[in-house]
Design an enzyme around this catalytic site. Structure first.
Site, short mmCIF file in Angstrom:
data_model
loop_
_atom_site.label_atom_id
_atom_site.label_comp_id
_atom_site.label_asym_id
_atom_site.label_seq_id
_atom_site.Cartn_x
_atom_site.Cartn_y
_atom_site.Cartn_z
N HIS A 151 -25.73 -10.24 -36.51
CA HIS A 151 -26.74 -11.07 -37.05
C HIS A 151 -26.00 -11.99 -37.14
O HIS A 151 -27.18 -13.06 -36.81
CB HIS A 151 -26.36 -10.56 -38.41
CG HIS A 151 -26.79 -11.01 -39.60
ND1 HIS A 151 -28.15 -11.03 -39.49
CD2 HIS A 151 -26.70 -12.64 -40.01
CE1 HIS A 151 -29.05 -12.37 -40.31
NE2 HIS A 151 -28.05 -13.14 -40.29
N GLU A 152 -24.54 -12.50 -36.99
CA GLU A 152 -23.83 -13.48 -37.23
C GLU A 152 -23.56 -13.83 -35.57
O GLU A 152 -24.34 -14.95 -34.85
CB GLU A 152 -22.64 -13.53 -37.88
CG GLU A 152 -22.37 -13.43 -38.86
CD GLU A 152 -23.39 -14.34 -39.98
OE1 GLU A 152 -23.42 -15.13 -39.30
OE2 GLU A 152 -23.65 -14.14 -40.81
N HIS A 159 -27.19 -15.57 -34.71
CA HIS A 159 -27.07 -17.14 -34.98
C HIS A 159 -25.85 -17.51 -34.04
O HIS A 159 -26.89 -19.13 -33.28
CB HIS A 159 -26.75 -17.47 -36.59
CG HIS A 159 -27.09 -16.58 -37.16
ND1 HIS A 159 -28.07 -17.26 -37.74
CD2 HIS A 159 -26.82 -15.92 -37.93
CE1 HIS A 159 -29.16 -16.49 -38.49
NE2 HIS A 159 -27.94 -15.62 -39.19
#
Length: 383
Positions: free
Chosen positions: A34-35, A38
């Site tokens: 998820h990170e 980003h």
């Protein structure tokens, strides 16, 4: 007595680690990707990344890469974050005074210094990475194990069941449900399990003739192999297990990706259907779980093998990706909502409006976490 107490404490300790290790494995993978979503899109847009952290709180171990990003593992393993240049804290709240003091070139390396489209892309990349991770995991499992296909043929109909009331008979082959083509018995189960109390139009082939039936699945509580109770819709039919109706198919790379995407979409669809059912009162909210339930399920699934644990990782990845897209301030979906408003207005919402929104979002997320944890405790005490 002393040895008995020691044995009980020893069992408790091993049980704790039996839950903790799989839980951390699953959560770390999901949070990392998820990170990473980003991070990668931020770098593509020229944003400087100061910190990439798995977990919160004090750093346990870390290193700096050549671009100056600090990659670290932190003490509280319940999430993670990417901190951009110019951010005040781990929640990506910009330090307005610090950003104002930067040169124009430096400001272009901050998150607030990007056009609204770039900011939206960075935010959306996290949930998208979760969906892609799930597709890759599901695809890998399909390629490794193939796909079992059971012909959707009715072997027997339970007396007094919804299927008997609707007119199903042994030998019927289910062709479609509400216009959706059914290729295997599992396809039928997936639709029926989430449709308790709803009228379904089912087309069956009987003796070479296509007939249309209407059936209302019955809500039933069933236990899985670990003793967990699930409430699902059932028809009251059993599948045919004759050699001609059960086969394993090998799956190539392209077909595996397609099946992985379908599996991911099914989880999204089922989750949204459940949430809609909770809102309308058709579903009970006690199925919502938090970190305790995830840890428990992770430990249980780990006993079934590494592939089962990977499957759970994919399911959790989809769930977290979807949750983050909800239009609640503080979540990625809330940021995207603000950016959509900014794109329409031609300017961002006032700092005051955003602050109020984030406070409301924080309260909602906190209440959800408390409610989910309460459900977890009730589930543990009743099991």
């Amino acid at each position: 007595m002393g040895s008995s107490v020691f044995a009980s404490l020893n069992d408790l300790g091993w049980g704790f680690f039996g839950y903790l290790v799989p839980f951390l494995f699953v959560l770390t993978i999901v949070v990392f990707f998820h990170e990473l979503g980003h991070y990668l899109i931020a770098k593509l847009n020229g944003i400087r990344v100061d910190v990439f952290s798995i977990g919160f709180g004090p750093e346990i171990v870390g290193f700096n890469d050549r671009s100056g990003t600090r990659w670290k593992l932190s003490a509280i393993p319940l999430g993670g974050y990417v901190k951009f240049f110019g951010d005040e804290n781990a929640a990506s709240v910009p330090d307005q005074n610090a950003v104002a003091a930067l040169s124009e070139a430096e400001r272009r390396q901050t998150f607030p210094g990007q056009p609204v489209g770039s900011r939206a892309a960075v935010v959306a990349a996290g949930p998208i990475a979760n969906f892609l991770l799930a597709i890759v995991i599901f695809a890998g499992i399909f390629m490794l194990h193939g796909k079992q296909v059971t012909t959707p043929r009715v072997d027997a109909v339970q007396a007094g069941s919804a299927a008997e009331a609707a007119g199903f008979v042994a030998g019927d082959v289910i062709l479609s449900i509400d216009g959706r083509k059914i290729e295997s018995f599992a396809d039928m189960q997936r639709i029926v399990s989430g449709a308790a109390g709803q009228t379904l139009r089912v087309e069956v082939e009987r003796g070479g003739v296509v007939q249309s039936l209407q059936v209302v699945p019955t809500l039933r509580e069933i236990k899985d192999n670990f003793g967990n109770v699930h409430r699902v819709g059932v028809l009251g039919i059993s599948r045919s297990m004759s050699p001609g109706d059960v086969k394993f198919e090998s799956v190539g790379p392209l077909a595996a990706v397609r099946l992985g995407a379908e599996e991911t979409w099914f989880i999204v669809e089922r989750t949204l259907s459940y949430i809609g059912g909770v809102v309308t009162g058709r579903e009970a909210a006690d199925q919502l779980g938090g970190p305790i339930r995830i840890a428990q399920v992770s430990g249980q699934v780990a006993t079934a093998g590494f592939v089962a644990l990977l499957h759970l990782t994919a399911v959790l990845s989809v769930s977290i990706g979807l949750l983050n897209l909800f239009p609640v301030p503080l979540l990625d979906g809330g940021h995207l909502l603000f950016y959509a408003v900014e794109a329409v207005r031609g300017k961002p919402l006032s700092e005051r409006a955003q602050e109020v929104g984030f406070r409301i979002g924080f309260a909602l997320v906190l209440m959800l976490m408390i409610f989910a944890t309460f459900n977890d405790i009730l589930h543990l005490t009743s099991s």
